[in-house]
Design a protein around this motif. Structure first.
Motif, PDB file in Angstrom:
ATOM      1  N   ALA A   1       2.530  -9.549   3.520  1.00  0.00           N
ATOM      2  CA  ALA A   1       2.120 -10.445   2.272  1.00  0.00           C
ATOM      3  C   ALA A   1       0.994 -11.106   2.285  1.00  0.00           C
ATOM      4  N   VAL A   2      -0.198 -10.816   1.881  1.00  0.00           N
ATOM      5  CA  VAL A   2      -1.262 -11.634   2.100  1.00  0.00           C
ATOM      6  C   VAL A   2      -1.503 -12.003   0.665  1.00  0.00           C
ATOM      7  N   PRO A   3      -1.690 -13.422   0.429  1.00  0.00           N
ATOM      8  CA  PRO A   3      -2.109 -13.781  -0.915  1.00  0.00           C
ATOM      9  C   PRO A   3      -3.288 -13.174  -1.230  1.00  0.00           C
ATOM     10  N   THR A   4      -3.597 -13.047  -2.459  1.00  0.00           N
ATOM     11  CA  THR A   4      -4.856 -12.470  -2.888  1.00  0.00           C
ATOM     12  C   THR A   4      -5.360 -12.744  -4.239  1.00  0.00           C
ATOM     13  N   THR A   5      -6.484 -12.819  -4.674  1.00  0.00           N
ATOM     14  CA  THR A   5      -6.839 -13.125  -5.931  1.00  0.00           C
ATOM     15  C   THR A   5      -7.465 -11.921  -6.690  1.00  0.00           C
ATOM     16  N   THR A   6      -7.383 -10.729  -6.029  1.00  0.00           N
ATOM     17  CA  THR A   6      -7.790  -9.415  -6.745  1.00  0.00           C
ATOM     18  C   THR A   6      -6.426  -9.055  -7.448  1.00  0.00           C
ATOM     19  N   THR A   7      -6.769  -7.954  -8.312  1.00  0.00           N
ATOM     20  CA  THR A   7      -5.579  -7.521  -9.263  1.00  0.00           C
ATOM     21  C   THR A   7      -4.478  -6.785  -8.334  1.00  0.00           C
ATOM     22  N   GLU A   8      -4.891  -6.429  -7.257  1.00  0.00           N
ATOM     23  CA  GLU A   8      -3.831  -5.427  -6.398  1.00  0.00           C
ATOM     24  C   GLU A   8      -3.861  -6.134  -5.035  1.00  0.00           C
ATOM     25  N   ALA A   9      -2.566  -5.731  -4.369  1.00  0.00           N
ATOM     26  CA  ALA A   9      -2.447  -6.140  -2.712  1.00  0.00           C
ATOM     27  C   ALA A   9      -3.554  -5.479  -2.064  1.00  0.00           C
ATOM     28  N   PRO A  10      -3.857  -6.018  -0.984  1.00  0.00           N
ATOM     29  CA  PRO A  10      -4.686  -5.023  -0.127  1.00  0.00           C
ATOM     30  C   PRO A  10      -3.891  -3.981   0.662  1.00  0.00           C
ATOM     31  N   VAL A  11      -2.431  -3.956   0.415  1.00  0.00           N
ATOM     32  CA  VAL A  11      -1.696  -2.979   1.228  1.00  0.00           C
ATOM     33  C   VAL A  11      -2.342  -1.587   0.633  1.00  0.00           C
ATOM     34  N   PHE A  12      -2.815  -1.493  -0.494  1.00  0.00           N
ATOM     35  CA  PHE A  12      -3.308  -0.320  -1.120  1.00  0.00           C
ATOM     36  C   PHE A  12      -4.827   0.192  -0.544  1.00  0.00           C
ATOM     37  N   ASP A  13      -5.489  -0.531   0.439  1.00  0.00           N
ATOM     38  CA  ASP A  13      -6.634  -0.197   0.928  1.00  0.00           C
ATOM     39  C   ASP A  13      -6.760   1.128   1.419  1.00  0.00           C
ATOM     40  N   LEU A  14      -5.803   1.295   2.227  1.00  0.00           N
ATOM     41  CA  LEU A  14      -5.519   2.446   3.103  1.00  0.00           C
ATOM     42  C   LEU A  14      -5.409   3.619   1.997  1.00  0.00           C
ATOM     43  N   THR A  15      -4.669   3.722   0.977  1.00  0.00           N
ATOM     44  CA  THR A  15      -4.544   4.545   0.218  1.00  0.00           C
ATOM     45  C   THR A  15      -5.858   4.956  -0.696  1.00  0.00           C
ATOM     46  N   ARG A  16      -6.600   3.935  -0.950  1.00  0.00           N
ATOM     47  CA  ARG A  16      -7.895   4.133  -1.579  1.00  0.00           C
ATOM     48  C   ARG A  16      -8.943   4.674  -0.610  1.00  0.00           C
ATOM     49  N   GLU A  17      -8.996   4.225   0.678  1.00  0.00           N
ATOM     50  CA  GLU A  17      -9.710   4.648   1.615  1.00  0.00           C
ATOM     51  C   GLU A  17      -9.812   6.193   1.771  1.00  0.00           C
ATOM     52  N   HIS A  18      -8.335   6.573   1.876  1.00  0.00           N
ATOM     53  CA  HIS A  18      -8.033   8.101   1.937  1.00  0.00           C
ATOM     54  C   HIS A  18      -8.712   9.055   1.120  1.00  0.00           C
ATOM     55  N   PHE A  19      -8.547   8.268  -0.165  1.00  0.00           N
ATOM     56  CA  PHE A  19      -9.379   9.121  -1.507  1.00  0.00           C
ATOM     57  C   PHE A  19     -10.777   9.357  -0.968  1.00  0.00           C
ATOM     58  N   LEU A  20     -11.413   7.832  -1.041  1.00  0.00           N
ATOM     59  CA  LEU A  20     -12.920   7.804  -0.700  1.00  0.00           C
ATOM     60  C   LEU A  20     -13.260   8.870   0.366  1.00  0.00           C
ATOM     61  N   ARG A  21     -12.719   8.847   1.481  1.00  0.00           N
ATOM     62  CA  ARG A  21     -13.219   9.425   2.653  1.00  0.00           C
ATOM     63  C   ARG A  21     -13.338  11.095   2.259  1.00  0.00           C
ATOM     64  N   ASP A  22     -12.142  11.183   1.490  1.00  0.00           N
ATOM     65  CA  ASP A  22     -12.323  12.958   0.963  1.00  0.00           C
ATOM     66  C   ASP A  22     -13.336  13.329  -0.040  1.00  0.00           C
ATOM     67  N   MET A  23     -13.579  12.251  -0.995  1.00  0.00           N
ATOM     68  CA  MET A  23     -14.592  12.465  -1.767  1.00  0.00           C
ATOM     69  C   MET A  23     -15.817  12.448  -1.063  1.00  0.00           C
ATOM     70  N   ARG A  24     -16.130  11.815  -0.042  1.00  0.00           N
ATOM     71  CA  ARG A  24     -17.387  12.041   0.638  1.00  0.00           C
ATOM     72  C   ARG A  24     -17.550  13.329   1.166  1.00  0.00           C
ATOM     73  N   ARG A  25     -16.266  13.859   1.793  1.00  0.00           N
ATOM     74  CA  ARG A  25     -16.289  15.221   2.311  1.00  0.00           C
ATOM     75  C   ARG A  25     -16.588  16.266   1.154  1.00  0.00           C
TER      76      ARG A  25
END
Lengths: 256, 452
Positions: B5-29
């Motif tokens: 539970a990391v306090p954050t000022t962005t609109t979503e928790a950083p826990v979703f970074d991995l989800t986003r990173e997965h998608f971005l990696r496949d986009m590069r591919r």
């Protein structure tokens, strides 16, 4: 076949039926008449097993074909051979008349240990009965009562009566709101269904119906009690004198 | 990172970074594979939008009742780097409709081997978007792809970034398809969490007519698959489309679908959306009535059996005069299932003589099912007729008593009533073969065994 003794019933704490007594034998036609609010429809609903009413089981006794009727849920009363033609038949969107009636008929047959009818045999039976009560064959595939006129709904009740062949049929104000043609069709349907082992209870506000379906007995219901019983002539007298006759007589001489 | 539970000022928790990173990696591919320049640019726009857009969460008004957390927290593999599956003996017969053109997609990609050869009138195309983009229909695709899509969510942007394949239909001016087209979309069983980014495009030029079905099904119980679907539908002046989607994502499958429809003058859309199951299913249907006299009939049926969430999100815009819209969505909910219905109707200032009716009726069979129904009318014209109504509840007791008075017990009565409730909607499907198919599905699910 039906014996009612000291039937008391109330709804939401208000007592509507205050000790009804009468009995019906096979083949008889009884008319229950009375002014608005006398408890006619309540009597019909209580006999059919509507759970909105509280029946006083301490006082009340009702037997039907030798069974304690008040002990049975509505569906078992129907399977035993009791039928209520509703004053206000409900609309059931999405369920066709034939599907509904086939399900009802097969539930009743199952409870009597008979084989269920398949769609083809049932359809044949339905077409024959529809002809009898002068209903357009197209009604078989239409949703139950959905978009039917008042007269069509009442005729549809008689069709169900014809198909399900009960031992006792209670018609709750089946005549109200019908024009003369519809009344004739409904009455002729009922007359054709009269038989030595089937009885009818006609609940009605008007004498008019009894010109078409001649009753053996007439009972006048007032404030939850039967205050007069007699033959057909009682209905004619009532027609002539109006319900005020009953009101004046009863309210003046009422012991309580 | 996960679970902290990391306090954050962005609109979503950083826990979703991995989800986003997965998608971005496949986009590069995906960017390394050959594609027309216009398509690469379209995908890049999607990628940029996706990178800068928060995943939906329940603090956003539109997603207030629809918690996507289980979906957002799952890092998915997109189908760019994974081997394609074949159907390997899976029987597609229940999805097919006899006499129709049945076209099969597996995990987002067209499978010609199990599809019918399309016999269409000259100039019409039905099949795979991938083939259309690189074949004779490229100009049509290029003209329309992305033309209907508004800025909707991170997931629609994600879909655009991954445009590869999906259902494609083109009917030229004045042509009427002599038989309907059935797009069958199958999710195979996989070890990995797989996202299939179906992109559909349906174009009817002026005065064209077509009937289309989209049938989505999972092999097995639903597995871990996620269908992230965007469809664009263009209905030209005087054209008429009947469209029926039948969605069964299984007990555990997830699906987000946004269908964007733009209708021209005097055009007609008859839409049926039928959801039979899924852990999370969201059907967003956006209809833009863009020419005078256009008509949209949006019908929906959702049958939630156990624990699923179905969210039907309708955005209807009356942008021209004399347009008619009819929304009729019905749901049956059992178990601990949930339904969210949003019927947003926007009438712009000059859209006079608008005639709009919306109904959402829900039949509740358990004490633990929940329904949210939200009509949202925004009317800026003064000469309009807009009404809405909603019901939520168990089968009416007076109707149940009517059954019982005929010898039918309560349990059977409720089954028959549920069938009737659903059948009432299925009965409106104009195509007889499709109506029969849907009727059969409903009958098997609800009707107690009487001889039929």
């Amino acid at each position: 076949m039906l014996e009612i003794s000291n039937l008391h019933a109330s709804i939401a704490g208000k007592e509507i039926l205050k000790g009804i007594n009468f009995s019906v034998k096979e083949g008889e036609v009884h008319a229950i008449m009375g002014p608005n609010g006398s408890g006619k429809s309540t009597l019909a609903q209580v006999l059919a097993g509507h759970e909105a009413y509280d029946v006083d089981l301490e006082k009340s006794r009702v037997t039907f074909l030798g069974q304690d009727l008040l002990d049975l849920p509505a569906e078992e009363r129907a399977r035993l051979g009791l039928f209520l033609a509703f004053q206000y038949p409900v609309e059931i969107p999405g369920i066709s008349n034939s599907y509904f009636l086939q399900a009802a008929m097969n539930e009743i047959r199952k409870s009597r240990g008979l084989d269920e009818l398949d769609a083809m045999d049932f359809d044949e039976l339905l077409q024959e009965k529809m002809k009898m009560v002068e209903i357009d064959p197209g009604f078989a595939s239409r949703a139950v009562n959905a978009g039917f006129s008042g007269g069509e709904k009442k005729r549809n009740e008689i069709l169900q009566l014809a198909v399900l062949e009960p031992r006792l049929a209670i018609l709750d104000e089946t005549d109200s709101g019908l024009d003369i043609d519809a009344l004739r069709i409904v009455s002729e349907g009922v007359n054709r269904l009269r038989s030595p082992n089937r009885a009818f209870i006609l609940v009605t506000h008007y004498q008019r119906l009894l010109d078409y379906i001649v009753p053996d007995f007439v009972h006048v219901l007032y404030k939850g009690r039967i205050v007069k019983s007699g033959g057909r002539e009682l209905a004619l007298e009532l027609e002539e004198k109006g319900y005020d006759w009953i009101r004046t007589e009863e309210d003046a001489g009422a012991p309580v | 990172m996960r679970g902290q539970a990391v306090p954050t000022t962005t609109t979503e928790a950083p826990v979703f970074d991995l989800t986003r990173e997965h998608f971005l990696r496949d986009m590069r591919r995906l960017a390394e594979t050959p594609a027309p320049v216009w398509l690469k640019k379209l995908r890049m726009d999607g990628e940029t939008l996706f990178a800068g857009t928060a995943f939906p969460h329940t603090k956003m008004e539109e997603w207030r009742e629809t918690n996507l957390a289980p979906l957002v927290e799952t890092p998915y593999y997109s189908m760019t780097g994974l081997p394609r599956h074949t159907l390997a003996g899976f029987d597609t017969a229940p999805c097919r409709v006899d006499g129709w053109i049945n076209l099969v997609f597996v995990d987002g990609f067209f499978d010609a081997a199990v599809s019918d050869a399309s016999l269409l009138p000259y100039g019409a195309h039905a099949g795979s978007l991938a083939q259309a983009m690189t074949g004779p229909a490229e100009k049509i695709v290029q003209k329309h792809l992305g033309s209907c899509l508004g800025k909707r969510s991170a997931y629609t942007a994600l879909n655009t970034a991954f445009i590869q394949d999906g259902p494609f239909l083109y009917v030229p001016q004045g042509v009427e398809l002599d038989r309907p087209v059935n797009f069958i979309c199958i999710a195979t069983e996989r070890q990995e969490n797989v996202a299939a980014h179906y992109r559909g495009l349906f174009v009817l030029d002026a005065m064209a007519r077509a009937t289309v079905a989209v049938t989505c099904i999972s092999m097995g119980a639903g597995g871990n698959h996620f269908d992230n679907v965007v469809e664009e539908v263009v209905i030209g002046d005087g054209a008429a489309l009947t469209r029926c989607e039948i969605i069964d994502a299984g007990a555990t499958g997830r699906r987000l679908c946004t269908t964007e429809t733009r209708q021209g003058r005097d055009s007609r859309l008859e839409s049926f959306s039928i959801t039979l199951g899924g852990a999370i299913v969201r059907n967003q249907l956006c209809v833009m009535l863009d020419g005078p006299g256009a008509e949209a009939h949006l019908n929906g049926l959702y049958l939630n059996a156990e624990a699923g969430l179905v969210d039907n999100n309708l955005h209807l815009t009356h942008a021209a005069t004399n347009c008619t819209s009819r929304i009729a969505y019905k749901g049956v909910l059992d178990g601990t299932s949930r339904s969210v219905f949003t019927g947003r109707v926007l009438v712009v200032p000059h859209a006079q003589k608008t005639d709009s009716v919306q109904l959402n009726n829900n039949l509740i069979l358990s004490d633990t099912a929940r329904v949210e129904t939200r009509p949202q009318l925004e009317i800026y014209a003064d000469d309009v007729k807009c009404t809405h109504g909603a019901t939520v509840g168990p089968p009416p007791p007076e109707i149940v008593f009517y059954f019982r008075s005929r010898g039918v017990d309560e349990k059977t009565a409720r089954g028959m009533l549920t069938y009737g409730f659903a059948e009432d909607l299925a009965g409106r499907i104009p195509d007889p073969a499709l109506r029969q198919k849907v009727d059969g599905i409903i009958y098997r699910r609800f009707s107690p065994g009487i001889n039929g």
